[in-house]
Scaffold this motif. Sequence first.
Motif, PDB file in Angstrom:
ATOM      1  N   ASP A 294       5.564   1.197  -2.422  1.00 37.84           N
ATOM      2  CA  ASP A 294       5.475   2.645  -2.572  1.00 37.84           C
ATOM      3  C   ASP A 294       6.251   3.031  -3.818  1.00 37.84           C
ATOM      4  O   ASP A 294       6.862   2.212  -4.487  1.00 37.84           O
ATOM      5  N   GLY A 295       6.287   4.316  -4.033  1.00 39.96           N
ATOM      6  CA  GLY A 295       7.144   4.808  -5.098  1.00 39.96           C
ATOM      7  C   GLY A 295       6.563   4.585  -6.473  1.00 39.96           C
ATOM      8  O   GLY A 295       5.382   4.288  -6.643  1.00 39.96           O
ATOM      9  N   PRO A 296       7.393   4.712  -7.478  1.00 36.99           N
ATOM     10  CA  PRO A 296       6.904   4.583  -8.852  1.00 36.99           C
ATOM     11  C   PRO A 296       6.386   3.169  -9.122  1.00 36.99           C
ATOM     12  O   PRO A 296       6.757   2.208  -8.440  1.00 36.99           O
TER      13      PRO A 296
ATOM     14  N   THR B  89      -1.555   9.655  -3.286  1.00 38.78           N
ATOM     15  CA  THR B  89      -0.769   8.942  -4.289  1.00 38.78           C
ATOM     16  C   THR B  89      -1.282   9.318  -5.657  1.00 38.78           C
ATOM     17  O   THR B  89      -2.482   9.247  -5.925  1.00 38.78           O
ATOM     18  N   TRP B  90      -0.355   9.728  -6.541  1.00 38.95           N
ATOM     19  CA  TRP B  90      -0.702  10.010  -7.921  1.00 38.95           C
ATOM     20  C   TRP B  90      -0.267   8.808  -8.749  1.00 38.95           C
ATOM     21  O   TRP B  90       0.912   8.467  -8.819  1.00 38.95           O
ATOM     22  N   ASN B  91      -1.216   8.179  -9.371  1.00 35.46           N
ATOM     23  CA  ASN B  91      -0.892   7.015 -10.181  1.00 35.46           C
ATOM     24  C   ASN B  91      -0.505   7.441 -11.569  1.00 35.46           C
ATOM     25  O   ASN B  91      -0.611   8.587 -11.964  1.00 35.46           O
ATOM     26  N   ARG B  92      -0.103   6.473 -12.344  1.00 37.34           N
ATOM     27  CA  ARG B  92       0.342   6.732 -13.700  1.00 37.34           C
ATOM     28  C   ARG B  92      -0.838   7.104 -14.555  1.00 37.34           C
ATOM     29  O   ARG B  92      -1.986   6.930 -14.171  1.00 37.34           O
TER      30      ARG B  92
ATOM     31  N   ILE C 175       4.954  11.350  -6.714  1.00 37.64           N
ATOM     32  CA  ILE C 175       4.209  10.102  -6.780  1.00 37.64           C
ATOM     33  C   ILE C 175       3.383   9.917  -5.520  1.00 37.64           C
ATOM     34  O   ILE C 175       2.201   9.574  -5.576  1.00 37.64           O
ATOM     35  N   THR C 176       4.013  10.111  -4.383  1.00 38.26           N
ATOM     36  CA  THR C 176       3.308   9.944  -3.108  1.00 38.26           C
ATOM     37  C   THR C 176       3.705  11.084  -2.187  1.00 38.26           C
ATOM     38  O   THR C 176       4.883  11.450  -2.115  1.00 38.26           O
TER      39      THR C 176
END
Lengths: 219, 367
Positions: free
Chosen positions: B328-330, B68-71, B182-183
């Motif tokens: 999940d998701g943004p 997961t890539w976070n903001r 994002i994931t």
Amino acid sequence: MSCLGERLTALVDGELGHDERDRALAHLAVCARCRAEAEALRGLKSRLRGLADPPAREGADDLPTGDFVARLKELGRQTPTAPGPDDLPPPARPSGGMTHAPARRRGGDRVSGRSHRPLDGPARTRRHAAVTAAAFAAEPVGWPDRSGQARSHRRRYLAVGAVLFLGIGTASYFAGGEQDAPAVNPAFDRFAVEHALTSGDVPITDPLLQQAVQTSPGP
Amino acid sequence: MTARTWAALDKAVLACGLAGVLVLACALTGDAAVARRAASDPEAVRLLRDAAEAARRVPYEGVQVVTTWNRRGGRPVTSRVDIAHTPGEGTYVGAGAGARAAYQSDAAAGHGPLTGFTAAMLELLTRNYAVVRADDSSVCGRAARVVEALRRDGTPAGRFWIDAETGLMLQRELLDGAGRTITATGFDQVRFTSGGRPAENTPARGTALGTAAASPTSNVSPWADRLDPAELGELRDRGWPLPSALPDLMLSDARRSTTRPTDGTVHLTFSDGLESVSVFVQRGSLDEERLTGWNRTVTKGDTVFRRQSLRHWAVWADDGYVYTVVADGPEGTAERAVDALPHGGGGFSTRLRRGLHRLASWGDPFG
């Protein structure tokens, strides 16, 4: 019965002829009994004539007698108040016949030779109607104030309803206060697996979550 | 020209203008409608549907990675699991050396790891997105067909890699509006076994998963007590604040941790076919002292504890209930979900209603 019999009544009513009238008057001069009866008849006639007069105008003094008013008031339940200037005379006399004659009289209707029958049928009916109307028009009269009682009942019901509403509302407000809820520790590791299973992901826990939160048993 | 002529001319111009606007609107609407009707490629939809069947049919083992890539460009969070599937039995999932393996039988798996989509989820996906074929690619050294789920504006929201040979879904990604991943969930390593006797396909001894599989494993399946709409309605009547939908997400699953009506945790899953949000609701208050390391925020008067790792987490307590959101998701999906759930409870009307419920329950001899 007097010596003259029916002729005495006819004499008082003025229905005797000239000669018979003279003979009757001559007899009255010597007969005290007939004389007293004639006086009584004249008095009765005069009172009856007073009742047979046309319906009284407002404020007239030929209103129902006291005993009649008393009988009306006995039929109802009311609080007697002081009579107004046009009200009925105070009902102080007991019932039992026409004993009270109005003190004042309009039009001066005296006992006279006019030949008219006192209180025939239609006149009596009109008089009773006038009396009843006058009796009801006066304040207060013997009949109960039903509209006032109905209003008081409605006010009572409204008051009770308002008290109930406020009482239930207040009780609900206090009963709805937050009670001491037991502290819970959400089972984040189990939640992570559940989320993965229902969303189509690998059923794993979240590693960083496990570092940040003390692992708790499942719910 | 006379005034009457000018008035007639004005009316004619107005009428023509309105007609032109109507024609334009119809044209645009018609184009959009045509675009919607032709949105999903049937071949692409078939590939996704067949992936679920392939996951039950194909024996495989390997390593799956969830990233997961976070903001704000932070370091991505990664979790690796060993996985092995035996057709006719189930799937072993191990979290690493010494970890107890989780086992999920094929019979119980309705939506297991990378199994593709169930019929219900596929219908949700095609309703909210356009499912189309993209250019073929490769993953894990294997040729793969690529399927994309497009938003209404045409940007891809999800991407799936399906093994060209077996039909198994090898990887899937969720993307934000700018096209950033994002994931990502997929195989880092995969080996397709022979598919012979089931014993040959169990995890190899000597591996961490093999060791764990040889010993008793924990059977992993979601909570068994599924809630139908009537039971959900009954819970709502008893005061449980259970939403029927979230913004842009529909209720796809509802379960409870126990069968007792007054205890337990209710788990609602909301999805649009691609992104999923889980809402866990349980009675009680929140022990905030145990939430060290979480970010304290305030939403509509409530203190909300947030955490971003593999998934977006948010926890708060309101009006006698504790809410846990997993998304999940943004990050926006999680924020919208949190905003849509109850906050700031204890208002006058809420308190009054709760009090009436309690008074009624006290007075109910059968309650």
